[in-house]
Design a protein around this motif. Structure first.
Motif, PDB file in Angstrom:
ATOM      1  N   ILE A  31      84.898  55.853  60.806  1.00 35.50           N
ATOM      2  CA  ILE A  31      85.747  54.907  60.101  1.00 35.50           C
ATOM      3  C   ILE A  31      85.886  55.343  58.649  1.00 35.50           C
ATOM      4  O   ILE A  31      85.017  56.015  58.107  1.00 35.50           O
ATOM      5  CB  ILE A  31      85.218  53.456  60.161  1.00 35.50           C
ATOM      6  CG1 ILE A  31      83.863  53.343  59.508  1.00 35.50           C
ATOM      7  CG2 ILE A  31      85.176  52.940  61.583  1.00 35.50           C
ATOM      8  CD1 ILE A  31      83.428  51.904  59.382  1.00 35.50           C
ATOM      9  N   ALA A  32      87.004  54.976  58.060  1.00 34.36           N
ATOM     10  CA  ALA A  32      87.234  55.259  56.645  1.00 34.36           C
ATOM     11  C   ALA A  32      87.018  53.961  55.876  1.00 34.36           C
ATOM     12  O   ALA A  32      87.604  52.935  56.202  1.00 34.36           O
ATOM     13  CB  ALA A  32      88.655  55.777  56.433  1.00 34.36           C
ATOM     14  N   LEU A  33      86.135  54.033  54.889  1.00 32.50           N
ATOM     15  CA  LEU A  33      85.772  52.846  54.112  1.00 32.50           C
ATOM     16  C   LEU A  33      86.193  53.012  52.666  1.00 32.50           C
ATOM     17  O   LEU A  33      86.006  54.076  52.078  1.00 32.50           O
ATOM     18  CB  LEU A  33      84.243  52.699  54.083  1.00 32.50           C
ATOM     19  CG  LEU A  33      83.489  52.003  55.198  1.00 32.50           C
ATOM     20  CD1 LEU A  33      82.021  51.959  54.829  1.00 32.50           C
ATOM     21  CD2 LEU A  33      84.027  50.589  55.393  1.00 32.50           C
ATOM     22  N   MET A  43      90.129  53.595  61.522  1.00 34.70           N
ATOM     23  CA  MET A  43      89.072  54.037  62.418  1.00 34.70           C
ATOM     24  C   MET A  43      89.626  55.119  63.322  1.00 34.70           C
ATOM     25  O   MET A  43      90.822  55.354  63.369  1.00 34.70           O
ATOM     26  CB  MET A  43      88.521  52.892  63.259  1.00 34.70           C
ATOM     27  CG  MET A  43      89.467  52.426  64.347  1.00 34.70           C
ATOM     28  SD  MET A  43      88.650  51.491  65.682  1.00 34.70           S
ATOM     29  CE  MET A  43      87.799  52.778  66.560  1.00 34.70           C
ATOM     30  N   GLY A  44      88.719  55.769  64.001  1.00 34.65           N
ATOM     31  CA  GLY A  44      89.135  56.729  65.009  1.00 34.65           C
ATOM     32  C   GLY A  44      89.902  57.905  64.446  1.00 34.65           C
ATOM     33  O   GLY A  44      89.626  58.386  63.357  1.00 34.65           O
ATOM     34  N   THR A  75      78.973  49.029  61.633  1.00 35.30           N
ATOM     35  CA  THR A  75      79.046  49.016  63.096  1.00 35.30           C
ATOM     36  C   THR A  75      79.759  47.767  63.587  1.00 35.30           C
ATOM     37  O   THR A  75      80.588  47.819  64.495  1.00 35.30           O
ATOM     38  CB  THR A  75      77.636  49.096  63.694  1.00 35.30           C
ATOM     39  OG1 THR A  75      77.018  50.265  63.172  1.00 35.30           O
ATOM     40  CG2 THR A  75      77.680  49.199  65.198  1.00 35.30           C
ATOM     41  N   GLN A  76      79.447  46.672  62.944  1.00 32.89           N
ATOM     42  CA  GLN A  76      80.092  45.421  63.333  1.00 32.89           C
ATOM     43  C   GLN A  76      81.604  45.485  63.103  1.00 32.89           C
ATOM     44  O   GLN A  76      82.397  45.087  63.950  1.00 32.89           O
ATOM     45  CB  GLN A  76      79.495  44.284  62.525  1.00 32.89           C
ATOM     46  CG  GLN A  76      79.943  42.923  62.997  1.00 32.89           C
ATOM     47  CD  GLN A  76      79.440  41.842  62.067  1.00 32.89           C
ATOM     48  OE1 GLN A  76      78.311  41.918  61.591  1.00 32.89           O
ATOM     49  NE2 GLN A  76      80.264  40.868  61.800  1.00 32.89           N
ATOM     50  N   LEU A  81      87.106  46.233  65.216  1.00 32.61           N
ATOM     51  CA  LEU A  81      88.347  47.023  65.309  1.00 32.61           C
ATOM     52  C   LEU A  81      88.626  47.453  66.743  1.00 32.61           C
ATOM     53  O   LEU A  81      89.764  47.409  67.211  1.00 32.61           O
ATOM     54  CB  LEU A  81      88.257  48.274  64.421  1.00 32.61           C
ATOM     55  CG  LEU A  81      88.532  48.069  62.944  1.00 32.61           C
ATOM     56  CD1 LEU A  81      88.198  49.345  62.168  1.00 32.61           C
ATOM     57  CD2 LEU A  81      90.003  47.722  62.716  1.00 32.61           C
ATOM     58  N   ILE A  82      87.555  47.864  67.436  1.00 31.05           N
ATOM     59  CA  ILE A  82      87.720  48.304  68.828  1.00 31.05           C
ATOM     60  C   ILE A  82      88.246  47.140  69.675  1.00 31.05           C
ATOM     61  O   ILE A  82      89.184  47.305  70.455  1.00 31.05           O
ATOM     62  CB  ILE A  82      86.373  48.808  69.405  1.00 31.05           C
ATOM     63  CG1 ILE A  82      85.951  50.103  68.714  1.00 31.05           C
ATOM     64  CG2 ILE A  82      86.476  49.019  70.911  1.00 31.05           C
ATOM     65  CD1 ILE A  82      84.498  50.486  68.995  1.00 31.05           C
ATOM     66  N   LEU A  83      87.645  45.960  69.489  1.00 29.63           N
ATOM     67  CA  LEU A  83      88.086  44.803  70.280  1.00 29.63           C
ATOM     68  C   LEU A  83      89.517  44.418  69.923  1.00 29.63           C
ATOM     69  O   LEU A  83      90.309  44.058  70.792  1.00 29.63           O
ATOM     70  CB  LEU A  83      87.131  43.621  70.093  1.00 29.63           C
ATOM     71  CG  LEU A  83      85.696  43.815  70.599  1.00 29.63           C
ATOM     72  CD1 LEU A  83      84.919  42.510  70.535  1.00 29.63           C
ATOM     73  CD2 LEU A  83      85.649  44.373  72.010  1.00 29.63           C
ATOM     74  N   GLN A  84      89.843  44.528  68.638  1.00 28.20           N
ATOM     75  CA  GLN A  84      91.229  44.235  68.228  1.00 28.20           C
ATOM     76  C   GLN A  84      92.201  45.173  68.924  1.00 28.20           C
ATOM     77  O   GLN A  84      93.218  44.750  69.471  1.00 28.20           O
ATOM     78  CB  GLN A  84      91.394  44.418  66.715  1.00 28.20           C
ATOM     79  CG  GLN A  84      91.151  43.159  65.912  1.00 28.20           C
ATOM     80  CD  GLN A  84      91.041  43.468  64.419  1.00 28.20           C
ATOM     81  OE1 GLN A  84      91.444  44.535  63.961  1.00 28.20           O
ATOM     82  NE2 GLN A  84      90.488  42.536  63.671  1.00 28.20           N
ATOM     83  N   ARG A  85      91.832  46.467  68.895  1.00 21.37           N
ATOM     84  CA  ARG A  85      92.701  47.460  69.540  1.00 21.37           C
ATOM     85  C   ARG A  85      92.844  47.180  71.023  1.00 21.37           C
ATOM     86  O   ARG A  85      93.858  47.505  71.640  1.00 21.37           O
ATOM     87  CB  ARG A  85      92.124  48.863  69.327  1.00 21.37           C
ATOM     88  CG  ARG A  85      92.190  49.313  67.887  1.00 21.37           C
ATOM     89  CD  ARG A  85      93.483  50.053  67.605  1.00 21.37           C
ATOM     90  NE  ARG A  85      93.465  51.349  68.214  1.00 21.37           N
ATOM     91  CZ  ARG A  85      93.021  52.441  67.606  1.00 21.37           C
ATOM     92  NH1 ARG A  85      92.588  52.381  66.368  1.00 21.37           N
ATOM     93  NH2 ARG A  85      93.018  53.586  68.221  1.00 21.37           N
TER      94      ARG A  85
END
Ligand code: ADP
Ligand code: MG
Length: 332
Positions: A31-33, A43-44, A75-76, A81-85
């Motif tokens: 991820i880019a922060l 992310m990704g 991580t959270q 983000l994964i769930l959103q995607r």
């Protein structure tokens, strides 16, 4: 009802399987922060493109580099983000099965579970990666027969001997594909006084890296920055020097495999002599790795059909048969 999801949170790659659908996401675990405000910018794939090309206050993070959660917040956010995607939030909340390293601590297990629940999962379940890999490889894990999986990922290698649905012997080391990349980077720096990036060294590994002599016969041209003059430069690398450069991490992976074999109960070693070792994970694709492991362990070795997807496909099978297979899940 929302469709259940299985997530393989790998050190290098994150994959998501949706029940009755298949793999719906396959991206680097990056991820880019924005460090000024903690905002997750990408992310990704998108975040991965940013590595090494970002201004100082944007950092690309591999939150699972060492195999487990090193930064809970990150991580959270990533799980969210994964769930959103995957469409969670717009639909009813799904149950989520997360593949985690076997060597994960109780605290880390709870952190992953908590992260998934806070990110919007209706229920969070964990499964050990080697078990998921064995299921994905179609091994008879519920029978009283030894099955052996060697999963070479980015930051870790997990070697597991499984029988009757559980892990009997486990060797987990923090050595994997990333270490092979680093070994190439260090070699080029020392031998040619040239700096190359992480992605370039991975490209070299995939193109001409090998675990055994004489399995590759092409050279590659590598571009980098001269450490003395500071200017762009290129050199030719041959497969033999790359093989020697990566010998240390490769040897460590073989050693972990042999250690696991030597620690396993004799009845199971007999089974493995016949059933062989199932090599999986992206690192298993290193040229000559199958031959090298077979030679050193004196056991037949075969690569699983889709090494980068075996774990998530195994977890996906657990979702499809949730009720009969959920005894495999760990309780956090
Ligand atoms: P993880 O489960 O830890 O996320 P993966 O199983 O996705 O890891 O494997 C990623 C690793 O595999 C990376 O280090 C990558 O460089 C390596 N890899 C992928 N393809 C190849 C290949 N063809 N040859 C050698 N290494 C590879
Ligand atoms: Mg993995």
């Amino acid at each position: 009802m929302a469709r259940d999801l299985a997530i393989d949170l790998g050190t290098a790659n994150t994959l998501v399987y949706m029940k009755q659908t298949g793999i719906i996401l396959n991206e680097p675990t990056v991820i880019a922060l924005n460090t000024r405000n903690g905002e997750v910018l990408a992310m990704g794939q998108e975040a991965w493109q940013m590595i090494g090309r970002t201004p100082g206050y944007i950092v690309a993070v591999r939150p699972l580099r060492q195999g487990a959660i090193t930064d809970f917040d990150v991580t959270q956010r990533m799980i969210r983000l994964i769930l959103q995607r995957a469409g969670v939030g717009r639909f009813p909340r799904p149950r989520v099965l997360i593949c985690v390293p076997s060597a994960i601590t109780e605290v880390e297990k709870r952190a992953v579970e908590e992260a998934a629940l806070r990110a919007g999962a209706r229920g969070a379940y964990l499964i050990e990666q080697p078990l998921a890999a064995a299921i994905g490889a179609n091994l008879p894990i519920n029978e009283p027969v030894g099955s052996m999986v060697v999963d070479v990922g980015g930051g870790t290698t997990e070697v597991a001997i499984i029988s009757l649905g559980g892990i009997v012997t486990l060797k987990a080391i923090r050595v994997g594909g990333f270490d092979i990349d680093a070994a190439i980077q260090n070699y080029v720096r020392a031998e040619y006084t040239m700096a190359i990036g992480e992605r370039t060294s991975e490209d070299i590994k995939i193109a001409i890296g090998s675990a055994e002599p004489d399995v590759v016969d092409v050279r590659v041209e590598v571009r980098g920055r001269d450490l003395v003059a500071g200017l762009p430069r290129h050199v030719q690398l041959d497969p033999d020097e790359v093989r020697r450069a990566i010998e240390e991490p490769v040897a460590a992976i073989c050693e972990a495999t042999i250690d696991a074999l030597s620690e396993c109960p004799p009845e199971l070693s007999q089974d493995i002599l016949i059933q062989g070792i199932h090599l999986t994970g992206g690192g298993g694709l290193l040229k000559g790795m199958v031959e090298r492991l077979a030679r050193e362990a004196h056991v037949p070795v075969q690569l699983t059909p889709q090494p980068l997807e075996t774990v998530v496909l195994g977890a996906g099978r657990c979702l499809e048969a949730f009720d009969s297979l959920h005894s495999m899940f760990m309780c956090a």
